[in-house]
Design a protein around this motif. Sequence first.
Motif, short mmCIF file in Angstrom:
data_model
loop_
_atom_site.label_atom_id
_atom_site.label_comp_id
_atom_site.label_asym_id
_atom_site.label_seq_id
_atom_site.Cartn_x
_atom_site.Cartn_y
_atom_site.Cartn_z
N CYS A 1 0.82 -1.21 0.00
CA CYS A 1 0.00 0.00 0.00
C CYS A 1 0.85 1.26 0.00
O CYS A 1 1.64 1.46 0.91
N ASP B 1 -5.33 -2.18 8.49
CA ASP B 1 -5.34 -2.97 7.27
C ASP B 1 -5.01 -2.10 6.06
O ASP B 1 -5.14 -0.87 6.10
N PHE C 1 -5.53 -0.68 2.11
CA PHE C 1 -6.72 -0.01 1.60
C PHE C 1 -6.94 -0.19 0.10
O PHE C 1 -7.76 0.51 -0.49
N TYR C 2 -6.23 -1.13 -0.51
CA TYR C 2 -6.47 -1.38 -1.93
C TYR C 2 -7.57 -2.43 -2.10
O TYR C 2 -7.71 -3.35 -1.30
N ALA C 3 -8.33 -2.28 -3.18
CA ALA C 3 -9.44 -3.18 -3.45
C ALA C 3 -9.01 -4.42 -4.21
O ALA C 3 -9.78 -5.38 -4.32
N ASP D 1 -9.80 1.34 -2.29
CA ASP D 1 -11.14 1.18 -1.73
C ASP D 1 -11.37 2.36 -0.78
O ASP D 1 -10.70 2.45 0.27
N ARG E 1 -11.93 1.48 2.97
CA ARG E 1 -10.72 0.96 3.61
C ARG E 1 -9.69 2.06 3.82
O ARG E 1 -9.00 2.10 4.84
N ARG E 2 -9.60 2.95 2.85
CA ARG E 2 -8.65 4.06 3.00
C ARG E 2 -9.03 4.95 4.17
O ARG E 2 -8.17 5.37 4.96
N ALA F 1 -10.65 4.05 6.81
CA ALA F 1 -10.36 3.30 8.03
C ALA F 1 -8.87 3.34 8.33
O ALA F 1 -8.46 3.50 9.50
N ARG F 2 -8.06 3.22 7.30
CA ARG F 2 -6.61 3.31 7.50
C ARG F 2 -6.22 4.69 8.03
O ARG F 2 -5.41 4.82 8.96
N THR G 1 -0.80 -6.80 11.75
CA THR G 1 -0.97 -6.91 10.30
C THR G 1 0.29 -6.53 9.55
O THR G 1 1.17 -5.84 10.06
N GLN H 1 0.25 -4.49 7.02
CA GLN H 1 0.17 -3.05 6.84
C GLN H 1 0.78 -2.33 8.04
O GLN H 1 1.44 -1.30 7.89
#
Length: 338
Positions: free
Chosen positions: A3, A51, A53-55, A63, A66-67, A69-70, A122, A124
Amino acid sequence: MECLPPPRSGRLSRIPVVALILIVAAAMHRPAAAEVGCRIAPPPAEALDVDGFYADPAGRRVDPARRAARDRAVAVYEAVVRAVQAGADDYALGGDAAAGTCALDQLRAWARGGVLVGALVTRQGDYERAWYLTGLALAYLKLRPLAGHDRAVEDWLRAMADGVVEAIDRDRIPANNLLYWSGLALAASGLATGSQTHLARGQTILTAGLAAVDADGSLKAELDRGAKALDYHAFAAAPLVLLAVIADARRMPFDRSALDRLGRFVLAGIADPATLQRRTGHVQSRPEAWTLAWLPAYASLIPTRPLPTRPLPAHATRSHFLGGDIGATLAAIRSGIR
């Protein structure tokens, strides 16, 4: 999932108040901190759990959920890194001892809390730790004339670096730009703490990274990123250039020709993105200024041939990935050899 951090213009939601204070202080630079006093962010109550953040597995499409959330998960870490660097730069460039002392106090607070030490949940998280260790170790180098050798801070940096080594040895770091960032984290912390073991591992990763540069200057692992291939070449070049700066300051050998080819590949891609578009089959996104902050350091290492673009493309003069102000970072590296 490999990422690349998102552009810094994205909005962050649900950030702790202390993080917002630090972000504002860093953005406005140290005069803002002077007005409100030295505010220290306490160590996070929980270990970093974040986590990617790529889909897609190839890391070509972000995504948004997800981004976001990151961004929330790492907000306080990025805020502290930027605040420490702002104080270190104010001290290194302007002699502001109060700002430097505040930055040191922040480092000491997180050192006492053992932040980012040990195994992380994780992959990440492993990537993030390498970026933050790099930024904090390079900032600490700028503060060393003020701090001397702060045992608590240096022990903490060394412990974080041990975690980076463990992640590499457990095959949690892929052999692409993320390995190069891990190598820079080890070299920067090794320079800051005097760890010859970490310096040597960083040098080994520099050698491997430059060996991966093809004859045309490309990196195969980054060519596979589709529309982000040029972006990722720029992002991968940054740690390799700074590793080369550290090697050069230590009078250690490195493949200057390979570094030259990599830099020229990025510059050529910026000047004529159609070439890389034909090669990858994707229109290339143009690297942002923050991903090109390494260009002056690269130019200083490759003085013998004119670069294909003069002046250099627009680039940032500071990057929290590279310790803050680039000029101050380079000076600190060159004066930090033990």
